[in-house]
Design a protein around this motif. Structure first.
Motif, short mmCIF file in Angstrom:
data_model
loop_
_atom_site.label_atom_id
_atom_site.label_comp_id
_atom_site.label_asym_id
_atom_site.label_seq_id
_atom_site.Cartn_x
_atom_site.Cartn_y
_atom_site.Cartn_z
N GLN A 103 0.83 -1.21 0.00
CA GLN A 103 0.00 0.00 0.00
C GLN A 103 0.86 1.26 0.00
OE1 GLN A 103 -2.43 -0.51 3.47
NE2 GLN A 103 -3.68 -2.13 2.56
N ALA A 140 2.31 1.83 -3.48
CA ALA A 140 1.32 2.39 -4.40
C ALA A 140 1.10 3.88 -4.14
CB ALA A 140 0.01 1.63 -4.30
N ALA A 141 1.00 4.26 -2.84
CA ALA A 141 0.79 5.67 -2.50
C ALA A 141 1.99 6.52 -2.89
CB ALA A 141 0.52 5.80 -1.01
N ALA A 193 4.17 5.84 -5.25
CA ALA A 193 4.23 5.91 -6.72
C ALA A 193 3.25 6.94 -7.25
CB ALA A 193 3.94 4.53 -7.30
N ARG A 194 2.06 7.01 -6.66
CA ARG A 194 1.08 8.02 -7.10
C ARG A 194 1.60 9.43 -6.83
NH1 ARG A 194 -2.65 4.39 -4.72
NH2 ARG A 194 -2.71 5.69 -2.84
N MET A 195 2.22 9.62 -5.65
CA MET A 195 2.75 10.94 -5.31
C MET A 195 3.85 11.35 -6.28
SD MET A 195 4.62 12.18 -1.78
CE MET A 195 6.08 11.23 -2.19
N LYS A 196 4.76 10.43 -6.60
CA LYS A 196 5.84 10.73 -7.55
C LYS A 196 5.28 11.03 -8.93
CE LYS A 196 9.33 9.97 -4.69
NZ LYS A 196 10.27 11.03 -4.26
N GLU A 197 4.22 10.31 -9.31
CA GLU A 197 3.63 10.51 -10.64
C GLU A 197 2.98 11.89 -10.75
OE1 GLU A 197 0.35 8.36 -13.58
OE2 GLU A 197 0.89 7.45 -11.65
N CYS A 198 2.33 12.34 -9.67
CA CYS A 198 1.69 13.67 -9.70
C CYS A 198 2.72 14.79 -9.73
CB CYS A 198 0.78 13.83 -8.47
SG CYS A 198 -0.66 12.75 -8.47
#
Length: 284
Positions: free
Chosen positions: A193, A196-197, A199-204
């Motif tokens: 988890q 995933a969180a 990775a989302r932060m880095k993507e944004c």
């Protein structure tokens, strides 16, 4: 004092060797100068304390001596705290994103890779424990001895004989042999988890937004590079605003020039709560 100085120097050398960096001689010298100064202050304060056995009980200046003893105790506490604080500071400089044996920090540039590596290691450990449990159950039906079980588990799972024995030899409070994977599976889910969180932060990526408040314009910055949500004020906030910031977990970062805390949903909610409090209106 010499022993403490040598121990700190050896500690710093060990840290920087692990970090594969040049030895910071200036760091060691700065500690030595400060530590010698604190030691002299402590010894001077201790030397002003009177000894009951020498002076005797008659007309003894109790209040004055108690004051001097409190000062001496405070100097000794400063001396002890200096070494502990210096060790922590040295470790932060050697490993700014944390050592390998410490929790993975979201601001670490290699955090994603380190989390993935831990997930792989944990998954492999769970598979080994499952395989060991299958061997143990089979050999229990065959009424094999504990020594044979340990040898079979070590040979077929890659576990060391000592690790295999921990799951096979029964403690007085145990009634069933085997390895429990409950905690390991819970840790695996937590790491997945978090991966995933993160990775989302880095993507944004890093995002900024400027909001007008009664304290002036405030920039809300979601800094994905260091995993911090930051509030940047045009001028130094007044005392009530600083109290609100601190009450909501924000701390001043001189290097960033911002009030910041960890970038997560709690941090985002805290930022909105701060802005709403200091402006009296929603910052949405």
């Amino acid at each position: 004092m010499a022993e403490r100085l040598n121990q700190f120097g050896a500690y710093v050398v060990e840290l920087w060797n692990k970090a594969c960096e040049p030895i910071p001689e200036a760091e060691i010298e700065a500690f030595a100068r400060r530590h010698v100064d604190l030691t002299r202050r402590y010894l001077a304060a201790e030397g002003r304390c009177m000894n009951w056995f020498i002076t005797g009980p008659a007309r003894f200046p109790v209040a004055r001596n108690e004051k001097r003893m409190r000062i001496s105790d405070a100097r000794r506490a400063d001396l002890k705290a200096h070494e502990a604080t210096a060790r922590k500071a040295a470790k932060r400089k050697a490993f700014p994103h944390g050592a390998d044996d410490e929790p993975i920090r979201s601001g670490d540039p290699s955090a994603l890779q380190r989390i993935m590596t831990r997930i792989e290691e944990l998954a492999l450990s769970i598979d080994r424990m499952k395989a060991a449990n299958a061997i143990i159950r089979r050999m229990e039906k065959e009424h094999s001895s504990e020594e044979d079980m340990i040898a079979a588990v070590a040979a077929n799972t890659g576990l060391s004989p000592e690790a295999a024995a921990r799951g096979i030899k029964l403690a007085p409070w145990q009634s069933r042999r085997g390895f429990s994977t409950t905690n390991s599976r819970a840790e695996l889910r937590r790491l997945q988890q978090r991966l995933a969180a993160l990775a989302r932060m880095k993507e944004c990526g890093t995002q900024t937004q400027e909001v007008e408040t009664s304290a002036g314009a405030v920039v809300i910055k979601e800094n994905a590079d260091i995993a911090r949500i930051q509030l940047i004020f045009t001028d130094k906030p007044d005392d009530p605003t600083r109290r609100v910031l601190k009450a909501n977990g924000f701390r001043w970062s001189p290097s960033q020039g911002a009030w910041q805390r960890h970038l997560n949903e709690s941090g985002r909610y805290a930022a909105q709560r701060v802005l709403k409090t200091i402006s009296g209106t929603s910052a949405a």
